[in-house]
Every structure is written in structure tokens, then in C-alpha cells.
Design a protein around this motif. Structure first.
Motif, PDB file in Angstrom:
ATOM      1  N   PHE A  52      -8.285  -3.819  12.122  1.00 18.39           N
ATOM      2  CA  PHE A  52      -8.958  -4.018  10.982  1.00 18.39           C
ATOM      3  C   PHE A  52     -10.571  -3.994  11.534  1.00 18.39           C
ATOM      4  O   PHE A  52     -10.857  -4.622  12.621  1.00 18.39           O
ATOM      5  CB  PHE A  52      -8.773  -5.629  10.555  1.00 18.39           C
ATOM      6  CG  PHE A  52      -9.679  -5.900   9.338  1.00 18.39           C
ATOM      7  CD1 PHE A  52      -9.688  -5.191   8.316  1.00 18.39           C
ATOM      8  CD2 PHE A  52     -10.498  -7.087   9.707  1.00 18.39           C
ATOM      9  CE1 PHE A  52     -10.702  -5.729   7.222  1.00 18.39           C
ATOM     10  CE2 PHE A  52     -11.497  -7.528   8.477  1.00 18.39           C
ATOM     11  CZ  PHE A  52     -11.575  -6.695   7.418  1.00 18.39           C
ATOM     12  N   LEU A  53     -11.707  -2.997  10.949  1.00 20.10           N
ATOM     13  CA  LEU A  53     -12.587  -2.701  11.400  1.00 20.10           C
ATOM     14  C   LEU A  53     -13.783  -3.923  10.688  1.00 20.10           C
ATOM     15  O   LEU A  53     -13.696  -3.910   9.219  1.00 20.10           O
ATOM     16  CB  LEU A  53     -13.180  -1.471  11.055  1.00 20.10           C
ATOM     17  CG  LEU A  53     -12.889  -0.393  12.100  1.00 20.10           C
ATOM     18  CD1 LEU A  53     -11.334  -0.443  12.674  1.00 20.10           C
ATOM     19  CD2 LEU A  53     -13.448   0.758  11.748  1.00 20.10           C
ATOM     20  N   THR A  54     -14.499  -4.689  11.365  1.00 20.37           N
ATOM     21  CA  THR A  54     -15.547  -5.347  10.913  1.00 20.37           C
ATOM     22  C   THR A  54     -17.021  -4.580  11.098  1.00 20.37           C
ATOM     23  O   THR A  54     -18.110  -4.874  10.501  1.00 20.37           O
ATOM     24  CB  THR A  54     -15.669  -6.412  11.434  1.00 20.37           C
ATOM     25  OG1 THR A  54     -15.638  -6.559  13.038  1.00 20.37           O
ATOM     26  CG2 THR A  54     -14.440  -7.585  11.035  1.00 20.37           C
ATOM     27  N   GLY A  55     -16.881  -3.627  11.958  1.00 17.83           N
ATOM     28  CA  GLY A  55     -18.107  -2.761  12.452  1.00 17.83           C
ATOM     29  C   GLY A  55     -17.816  -1.547  12.950  1.00 17.83           C
ATOM     30  O   GLY A  55     -16.631  -1.335  13.574  1.00 17.83           O
ATOM     31  N   GLY A  56     -18.536  -0.401  12.906  1.00 19.06           N
ATOM     32  CA  GLY A  56     -18.456   0.801  13.616  1.00 19.06           C
ATOM     33  C   GLY A  56     -17.250   1.639  12.623  1.00 19.06           C
ATOM     34  O   GLY A  56     -16.946   1.236  11.744  1.00 19.06           O
ATOM     35  N   THR A  57     -17.192   2.743  13.198  1.00 16.10           N
ATOM     36  CA  THR A  57     -15.910   3.612  12.650  1.00 16.10           C
ATOM     37  C   THR A  57     -15.097   4.325  13.575  1.00 16.10           C
ATOM     38  O   THR A  57     -15.191   4.289  14.932  1.00 16.10           O
ATOM     39  CB  THR A  57     -16.796   4.830  12.091  1.00 16.10           C
ATOM     40  OG1 THR A  57     -17.344   5.517  13.192  1.00 16.10           O
ATOM     41  CG2 THR A  57     -17.747   4.533  11.098  1.00 16.10           C
ATOM     42  N   THR A  58     -14.031   4.674  13.131  1.00 18.57           N
ATOM     43  CA  THR A  58     -12.958   5.375  13.710  1.00 18.57           C
ATOM     44  C   THR A  58     -12.098   6.284  12.932  1.00 18.57           C
ATOM     45  O   THR A  58     -12.021   6.237  11.770  1.00 18.57           O
ATOM     46  CB  THR A  58     -12.147   4.303  14.689  1.00 18.57           C
ATOM     47  OG1 THR A  58     -10.935   5.088  15.521  1.00 18.57           O
ATOM     48  CG2 THR A  58     -11.184   3.612  13.574  1.00 18.57           C
ATOM     49  N   THR A  59     -11.669   7.496  13.772  1.00 15.46           N
ATOM     50  CA  THR A  59     -10.658   8.527  12.995  1.00 15.46           C
ATOM     51  C   THR A  59      -9.564   8.291  13.574  1.00 15.46           C
ATOM     52  O   THR A  59      -9.393   8.781  14.768  1.00 15.46           O
ATOM     53  CB  THR A  59     -11.462   9.763  12.956  1.00 15.46           C
ATOM     54  OG1 THR A  59     -12.798   9.700  12.244  1.00 15.46           O
ATOM     55  CG2 THR A  59     -10.558  11.012  12.296  1.00 15.46           C
ATOM     56  N   ARG A  60      -8.436   8.090  12.781  1.00 12.98           N
ATOM     57  CA  ARG A  60      -6.968   8.241  13.473  1.00 12.98           C
ATOM     58  C   ARG A  60      -6.302   8.898  12.430  1.00 12.98           C
ATOM     59  O   ARG A  60      -6.384   9.268  11.149  1.00 12.98           O
ATOM     60  CB  ARG A  60      -6.701   6.757  13.497  1.00 12.98           C
ATOM     61  CG  ARG A  60      -7.530   5.961  14.502  1.00 12.98           C
ATOM     62  CD  ARG A  60      -6.847   4.729  14.758  1.00 12.98           C
ATOM     63  NE  ARG A  60      -7.898   4.001  15.880  1.00 12.98           N
ATOM     64  CZ  ARG A  60      -7.595   3.480  16.976  1.00 12.98           C
ATOM     65  NH1 ARG A  60      -6.156   3.337  17.368  1.00 12.98           N
ATOM     66  NH2 ARG A  60      -8.171   2.764  17.729  1.00 12.98           N
ATOM     67  N   PHE A  61      -4.751   9.450  13.021  1.00 15.40           N
ATOM     68  CA  PHE A  61      -4.064  10.396  12.320  1.00 15.40           C
ATOM     69  C   PHE A  61      -2.711   9.308  12.397  1.00 15.40           C
ATOM     70  O   PHE A  61      -2.409   8.758  13.266  1.00 15.40           O
ATOM     71  CB  PHE A  61      -3.536  11.385  13.140  1.00 15.40           C
ATOM     72  CG  PHE A  61      -4.604  12.607  12.661  1.00 15.40           C
ATOM     73  CD1 PHE A  61      -4.315  13.319  11.820  1.00 15.40           C
ATOM     74  CD2 PHE A  61      -5.680  12.746  13.503  1.00 15.40           C
ATOM     75  CE1 PHE A  61      -5.407  14.584  11.559  1.00 15.40           C
ATOM     76  CE2 PHE A  61      -6.537  13.897  13.525  1.00 15.40           C
ATOM     77  CZ  PHE A  61      -6.231  14.564  12.463  1.00 15.40           C
ATOM     78  N   LYS A  62      -2.110   9.237  11.173  1.00 15.19           N
ATOM     79  CA  LYS A  62      -0.650   8.849  10.763  1.00 15.19           C
ATOM     80  C   LYS A  62       0.274   9.966  10.676  1.00 15.19           C
ATOM     81  O   LYS A  62       0.137  10.546   9.447  1.00 15.19           O
ATOM     82  CB  LYS A  62      -0.615   7.571   9.648  1.00 15.19           C
ATOM     83  CG  LYS A  62       0.724   7.471   9.503  1.00 15.19           C
ATOM     84  CD  LYS A  62       0.900   6.342   8.182  1.00 15.19           C
ATOM     85  CE  LYS A  62       2.580   6.312   7.863  1.00 15.19           C
ATOM     86  NZ  LYS A  62       2.374   5.273   6.509  1.00 15.19           N
ATOM     87  N   GLY A  63       0.887  10.376  11.699  1.00 17.24           N
ATOM     88  CA  GLY A  63       1.475  11.682  11.385  1.00 17.24           C
ATOM     89  C   GLY A  63       0.448  12.723  11.329  1.00 17.24           C
ATOM     90  O   GLY A  63      -0.270  13.021  12.449  1.00 17.24           O
ATOM     91  N   LEU A  64       0.542  13.482  10.176  1.00 17.60           N
ATOM     92  CA  LEU A  64      -0.405  14.487  10.070  1.00 17.60           C
ATOM     93  C   LEU A  64      -1.607  14.216   9.009  1.00 17.60           C
ATOM     94  O   LEU A  64      -2.277  15.016   8.429  1.00 17.60           O
ATOM     95  CB  LEU A  64       0.167  15.762   9.522  1.00 17.60           C
ATOM     96  CG  LEU A  64       1.293  16.367  10.591  1.00 17.60           C
ATOM     97  CD1 LEU A  64       2.097  17.407   9.968  1.00 17.60           C
ATOM     98  CD2 LEU A  64       0.301  16.864  11.614  1.00 17.60           C
TER      99      LEU A  64
END
Length: 264
Positions: free
Chosen positions: A95-107
Motif C-alpha cells: 500500500f503506497l502512501t508516497g512515491g511510485t512503483t511499477t509491478r507485474f502480476k503475471g503479464l
């Protein structure tokens, strides 16, 4: 935001090298995992724990295989964004309260920003593409076995689409709901670090309360809930969960408790 790209269903059949006779019509739609052996995908919890700092208490280390929660910013430096696709034997969420991220669930590629949850079921293939240096929030993993059958009614978790193998893993939390959500996560964190806690009942109850809170913010599934679509959904979920253990359609028929006449 989630981008539903190539169908995970067909791709994972290819990953497991299932026969086209058993799953007629399956098509190899991507080569992203072409050279990865299935055993190399599974990341053992012992290996993960070995990379964590010594600041984890002895109790936290003993609980790690069943439940863990931490602040993302405290462990940011231990996350390897160059790691190839992998699987874990526990369910994750962040759970993000700040910043960013990029992730994959499967494809499926998911871009996350503050106020967003991201869930990954156990044994689902996942990838970390990027994380900003200023990322903050909570990370948690848990084994489904912590949900005491004497406390939680059987099947109650099935209503939460973000926990399903086929389903949107992202939940956006409105600003007005943030205090309640953060409070539940802080309670989980406090109890995790409480040396007097000797069982998982409190963890499971807080998690269940969190899931019910998030359930209000999930997009309603408009797919007709007839028996055929429900059966298809059960089959897809089972395929994602047991793709390395069950090899044929007949195996899944048995697993789902169905009585069908299979033909060549």
C-alpha cells in the motif's frame, strides 16, 4: 492503473508446457519467460529472510513464514528491481502512501501511486520493474492458513476479487478513507512487533477487517453470475494456483469436484 495486456491464461499454460491435447486452443502468446525453468521461479522465504537486516526481532523472524508486515521505506534498499520474474508461497500486498512503483502480476503491468493497494496471490508470477527513491507505505505477506476456520466462515475470502488469481490486483483508496485504512495497517504492524502475541488470530481478524474496507472500493464485476461463468472463474483460479501440480483437464475436474464426461 492496470494494463490488461496479454492473456495470462494461455501464457501460463505454455509456461507449464501442458499438452495442446489437454488444453485445446491454447496459444503461446509471449516469450517473456521462455528460458526460465519453473523451479527457478519459486523464491523461498528462507532466502528472502536472509537478505533482511538484523533489525527484525527474533519473533518477527519466527513469524515470517506465515505473516510479515513492514514499512516499505525501511526495506527499500533491499528490493532488487533487476530480479527476474518469480513466485512466492505466500500472498503479498503493498500500500503506497508516497512515491511510485511499477509491478507485474503475471503479464499485467500495474503503475502504482499513493492511495493504491497492489495484491499478488501465492504462487502467482510477479515482477518488480521500478520503485521511486521516495516510496513510502506498507508491505505485507501472509499465508492463507492463518485464517482460523473457527473464526472466519468458510468461503468468506472468495468475495474479494483482489485476492483472486484472475482479477484486478489494484484497489484505490479515497482520501477520506485513508485514516481508517492506515489505522488498520498500523495495528497490524504494532501487533507484529508485540512480543506477547503468540498466535495469528488477531492478525487474521485485522486483515479481514481491512479486506472488507477495501471491498467497498473495488469495481463491481458486471459479468453475469450464471453457473457457466462461475465455473469458468473457478477453473481459471485453480489453473493459476495449481498449474505445476495438475497437468490435465481431468485433474482439474477432480480438484473442483465436478462430474463431467471427458472425450478425446
Amino acid at each position: 492503473m492496470i494494463y490488461s495486456s496479454i492473456g495470462c491464461f494461455n501464457e501460463l499454460i505454455r509456461l507449464n508446457k501442458l499438452s495442446y491435447k489437454s488444453f485445446s486452443g491454447s496459444v503461446a502468446m509471449s516469450h517473456i519467460y521462455k528460458n526460465i525453468h519453473k523451479d527457478s521461479l519459486l523464491l523461498k522465504l528462507e532466502d528472502i529472510l536472509a537478505t533482511f537486516p538484523i533489525c527484525l526481532s527474533g519473533k518477527s523472524r519466527s513469524y515470517f513464514r506465515c505473516f510479515h508486515i513492514n514499512r516499505i521505506e525501511d526495506f527499500r534498499s533491499f528490493v532488487n528491481v533487476k530480479q527476474p520474474p518469480y513466485r512466492k508461497p505466500v500472498t503479498d500486498f503493498m500500500f503506497l502512501t508516497g512515491g511510485t512503483t511499477t509491478r507485474f502480476k503475471g503479464l499485467d503491468r500495474c503503475e502504482l501511486s499513493p492511495n493504491h493497494f497492489f495484491f499478488i496471490p501465492a504462487y502467482q508470477i510477479r515482477t518488480v520493474e521500478s520503485m521511486s527513491a521516495d516510496i513510502t507505505g506498507f508491505f505485507c505477506h501472509f499465508d492463507m492458513e492463518i485464517f482460523n476456520k473457527n473464526i472466519i466462515q468458510q468461503g468468506v475470502l472468495n468475495q474479494f476479487i483482489f485476492l483472486q488469481y484472475i482479477g484486478n490486483p489494484v484497489v484505490h483508496v479515497p482520501d477520506e478513507a485513508m485514516p481508517n485504512i492506515v489505522h488498520l495497517l498500523e495495528r497490524l504492524e504494532t501487533e507484529y512487533n508485540n512480543e506477547s502475541v503468540n498466535d495469528f488470530n488477531l492478525f487474521s481478524v485485522y486483515l479481514l477487517a481491512l479486506f472488507f474496507e477495501l471491498h467497498r472500493f473495488t469495481e463491481k464485476d458486471k459479468t453475469p453470475t450464471n453457473s457457466a461463468t462461475l465455473l469458468t472463474q473457478r477453473y481459471k483460479n485453480a489453473l493459476m494456483e495449481h498449474i505445476y501440480e495438475l497437468q490435465t483437464v481431468a485433474d482439474y475436474v477432480t480438484h473442483l469436484g465436478l462430474l463431467l464426461f471427458l472425450t478425446e
